[in-house]
Design a protein around this motif. Structure first.
Motif, mmCIF file in Angstrom:
data_model
loop_
_atom_site.group_PDB
_atom_site.id
_atom_site.type_symbol
_atom_site.label_atom_id
_atom_site.label_comp_id
_atom_site.label_asym_id
_atom_site.label_seq_id
_atom_site.Cartn_x
_atom_site.Cartn_y
_atom_site.Cartn_z
ATOM 1 N N LEU A 25 0.826 -1.210 0.000
ATOM 2 C CA LEU A 25 0.000 0.000 0.000
ATOM 3 C C LEU A 25 0.860 1.260 0.000
ATOM 4 C CD1 LEU A 25 -2.743 1.312 -0.082
ATOM 5 C CD2 LEU A 25 -2.913 0.997 2.405
ATOM 6 N N GLY A 26 1.942 1.255 0.759
ATOM 7 C CA GLY A 26 2.837 2.416 0.763
ATOM 8 C C GLY A 26 3.378 2.721 -0.623
ATOM 9 N N GLU A 27 3.832 1.688 -1.318
ATOM 10 C CA GLU A 27 4.371 1.888 -2.666
ATOM 11 C C GLU A 27 3.270 2.245 -3.653
ATOM 12 O OE1 GLU A 27 7.391 2.346 -5.467
ATOM 13 O OE2 GLU A 27 7.440 2.281 -3.273
ATOM 14 N N LEU A 28 2.087 1.671 -3.480
ATOM 15 C CA LEU A 28 0.963 1.996 -4.358
ATOM 16 C C LEU A 28 0.598 3.477 -4.224
ATOM 17 C CD1 LEU A 28 -0.998 0.593 -6.364
ATOM 18 C CD2 LEU A 28 -2.597 0.420 -4.436
ATOM 19 N N VAL A 29 0.572 3.981 -3.007
ATOM 20 C CA VAL A 29 0.291 5.404 -2.781
ATOM 21 C C VAL A 29 1.375 6.255 -3.435
ATOM 22 C CG1 VAL A 29 0.207 7.211 -1.000
ATOM 23 C CG2 VAL A 29 -1.126 5.104 -0.720
ATOM 24 N N ARG A 30 2.644 5.911 -3.216
ATOM 25 C CA ARG A 30 3.747 6.692 -3.792
ATOM 26 C C ARG A 30 3.663 6.731 -5.323
ATOM 27 N NH1 ARG A 30 6.110 4.657 0.700
ATOM 28 N NH2 ARG A 30 6.809 2.700 -0.193
ATOM 29 N N ARG A 31 3.427 5.587 -5.932
ATOM 30 C CA ARG A 31 3.373 5.550 -7.399
ATOM 31 C C ARG A 31 2.118 6.232 -7.947
ATOM 32 N NH1 ARG A 31 6.960 1.301 -9.990
ATOM 33 N NH2 ARG A 31 8.379 0.735 -8.314
ATOM 34 N N ARG B 20 -5.092 12.340 -7.739
ATOM 35 C CA ARG B 20 -5.492 13.269 -6.685
ATOM 36 C C ARG B 20 -6.092 12.604 -5.442
ATOM 37 N NH1 ARG B 20 -5.327 18.459 -6.332
ATOM 38 N NH2 ARG B 20 -6.856 19.582 -5.120
ATOM 39 N N ARG B 21 -6.777 11.482 -5.601
ATOM 40 C CA ARG B 21 -7.491 10.860 -4.483
ATOM 41 C C ARG B 21 -7.497 9.355 -4.662
ATOM 42 N NH1 ARG B 21 -9.403 13.364 -0.005
ATOM 43 N NH2 ARG B 21 -9.214 15.185 -1.293
ATOM 44 N N GLY C 209 -2.995 6.814 6.093
ATOM 45 C CA GLY C 209 -3.614 8.125 5.936
ATOM 46 C C GLY C 209 -5.031 8.141 5.404
ATOM 47 N N PHE C 210 -5.678 6.990 5.312
ATOM 48 C CA PHE C 210 -7.072 6.942 4.869
ATOM 49 C C PHE C 210 -7.986 7.266 6.049
ATOM 50 C CE2 PHE C 210 -5.009 4.530 1.619
ATOM 51 C CZ PHE C 210 -5.842 4.513 0.505
ATOM 52 N N THR C 211 -9.097 7.919 5.756
ATOM 53 C CA THR C 211 -10.118 8.156 6.764
ATOM 54 C C THR C 211 -11.423 7.536 6.283
ATOM 55 O OG1 THR C 211 -10.669 10.301 5.802
ATOM 56 C CG2 THR C 211 -9.087 10.293 7.613
ATOM 57 N N THR D 233 -17.151 -0.648 3.972
ATOM 58 C CA THR D 233 -16.662 0.598 4.548
ATOM 59 C C THR D 233 -15.950 1.353 3.441
ATOM 60 O OG1 THR D 233 -16.380 -0.399 6.723
ATOM 61 C CG2 THR D 233 -15.103 1.594 6.276
ATOM 62 N N LEU D 234 -16.273 2.628 3.300
ATOM 63 C CA LEU D 234 -15.611 3.478 2.317
ATOM 64 C C LEU D 234 -14.577 4.335 3.034
ATOM 65 C CD1 LEU D 234 -18.700 4.736 0.295
ATOM 66 C CD2 LEU D 234 -17.132 2.887 -0.306
ATOM 67 N N MET D 235 -13.367 4.341 2.495
ATOM 68 C CA MET D 235 -12.290 5.163 3.041
ATOM 69 C C MET D 235 -11.661 5.926 1.885
ATOM 70 S SD MET D 235 -10.599 2.510 5.795
ATOM 71 C CE MET D 235 -9.917 3.798 6.877
ATOM 72 N N GLU D 236 -11.019 7.048 2.197
ATOM 73 C CA GLU D 236 -10.333 7.822 1.167
ATOM 74 C C GLU D 236 -9.119 8.508 1.756
ATOM 75 O OE1 GLU D 236 -12.555 11.115 -0.424
ATOM 76 O OE2 GLU D 236 -12.937 11.946 1.545
ATOM 77 N N ARG D 237 -8.238 8.883 0.867
ATOM 78 C CA ARG D 237 -7.086 9.697 1.264
ATOM 79 C C ARG D 237 -6.693 10.578 0.089
ATOM 80 N NH1 ARG D 237 -1.255 8.214 2.129
ATOM 81 N NH2 ARG D 237 -1.112 10.214 1.193
ATOM 82 N N PRO D 238 -6.229 11.793 0.406
ATOM 83 C CA PRO D 238 -5.717 12.644 -0.662
ATOM 84 C C PRO D 238 -4.346 12.120 -1.091
ATOM 85 C CG PRO D 238 -5.479 13.737 1.457
ATOM 86 C CD PRO D 238 -6.205 12.435 1.706
ATOM 87 N N LEU D 239 -4.012 12.394 -2.320
ATOM 88 C CA LEU D 239 -2.686 12.091 -2.830
ATOM 89 C C LEU D 239 -1.993 13.410 -3.110
ATOM 90 C CD1 LEU D 239 -3.693 9.250 -5.323
ATOM 91 C CD2 LEU D 239 -2.620 8.978 -3.069
ATOM 92 N N ALA D 240 -0.706 13.475 -2.850
ATOM 93 C CA ALA D 240 0.040 14.706 -3.109
ATOM 94 C C ALA D 240 0.048 14.965 -4.609
ATOM 95 C CB ALA D 240 1.467 14.567 -2.586
ATOM 96 N N THR D 241 -0.234 16.183 -4.970
ATOM 97 C CA THR D 241 -0.218 16.539 -6.391
ATOM 98 C C THR D 241 0.632 17.781 -6.582
ATOM 99 O OG1 THR D 241 -2.208 17.885 -6.192
ATOM 100 C CG2 THR D 241 -2.518 15.584 -6.792
ATOM 101 N N ALA D 242 1.135 17.910 -7.782
ATOM 102 C CA ALA D 242 1.972 19.072 -8.093
ATOM 103 C C ALA D 242 1.131 20.321 -8.329
ATOM 104 C CB ALA D 242 2.826 18.782 -9.330
ATOM 105 N N GLY D 243 -0.166 20.159 -8.614
ATOM 106 C CA GLY D 243 -0.937 21.348 -8.980
ATOM 107 C C GLY D 243 -2.132 21.595 -8.243
#
Length: 172
Positions: free
Chosen positions: A106-112, A119-120, A141-143, A162-172
């Motif tokens: 999951l950590g690598e999936l989020v990074r990639r 974005r999400r 980091g999911f809520t 259960t639905l969870m989400e997290r933002p992903l870092a974006t450049a814009g």
């Protein structure tokens, strides 16, 4: 727990027999996937081609040449406005659960996914009576944003998600 000598890397066509077998176990034995018929290796070949063609990550946890698990980011919904949002999928071979591979995948999936400009990320987690997947997602980091009641029927029972989400870092 740290994964034991795991290499998290992009999936290749040679990995898909193992991916097929891992998935087939969960389809046949559990309610954590709402699939009722396991996808074939050809289906997985098509999924790998589709996801990589879209620039989305499909990863495996490689333990000395053995695929011990897999994860991918797939489109959340087919409508074009959702193109910056993905849903994660993670499965581990039953013999490798509890070794930290889910965290590594999951950590690598989020990074990639972040590197791909997404974005999400959404997680849809079946309530199988075990909160390990929810806990895994919280650690990354999911809520929790909602619960859908009795939306699936499998193995003779109604299943919530259960639905969870997290933002992903974006450049814009």
């Amino acid at each position: 727990m740290a994964p034991t000598a795991a290499v998290i890397r992009p999936a290749t066509p040679a990995d898909l027999a193992a991916v097929t077998a891992i998935n087939a176990h969960y389809v046949a034995e559990t309610v954590i996937t709402f699939e009722e018929n396991p996808p074939s290796e050809a289906d997985w070949q098509a999924k790998l081609a589709d996801l990589t063609g879209r620039g989305l990550p499909f990863l495996v946890a490689d333990l000395g040449g053995e695929v011990a698990g897999y994860a991918y980011a797939g489109p959340w919904r087919p409508k074009p406005a959702y193109r910056h949002t993905v849903e994660d999928t993670i499965y581990l071979a039953p013999a490798h659960v509890g070794r930290g591979l889910g965290d590594a995948l999951l950590g690598e999936l989020v990074r990639r996914s972040e590197a791909a400009g997404l974005r999400r990320m959404i997680a849809v987690i079946a309530d199988a009576g075990d909160d390990r997947s929810v806990a895994l997602h919280r650690r990354h980091g999911f809520t929790e944003v909602g619960r859908l009641t009795e939306v699936g029927f499998k193995l003779g029972r109604w299943v919530d998600t259960t639905l969870m989400e997290r933002p992903l870092a974006t450049a814009g």
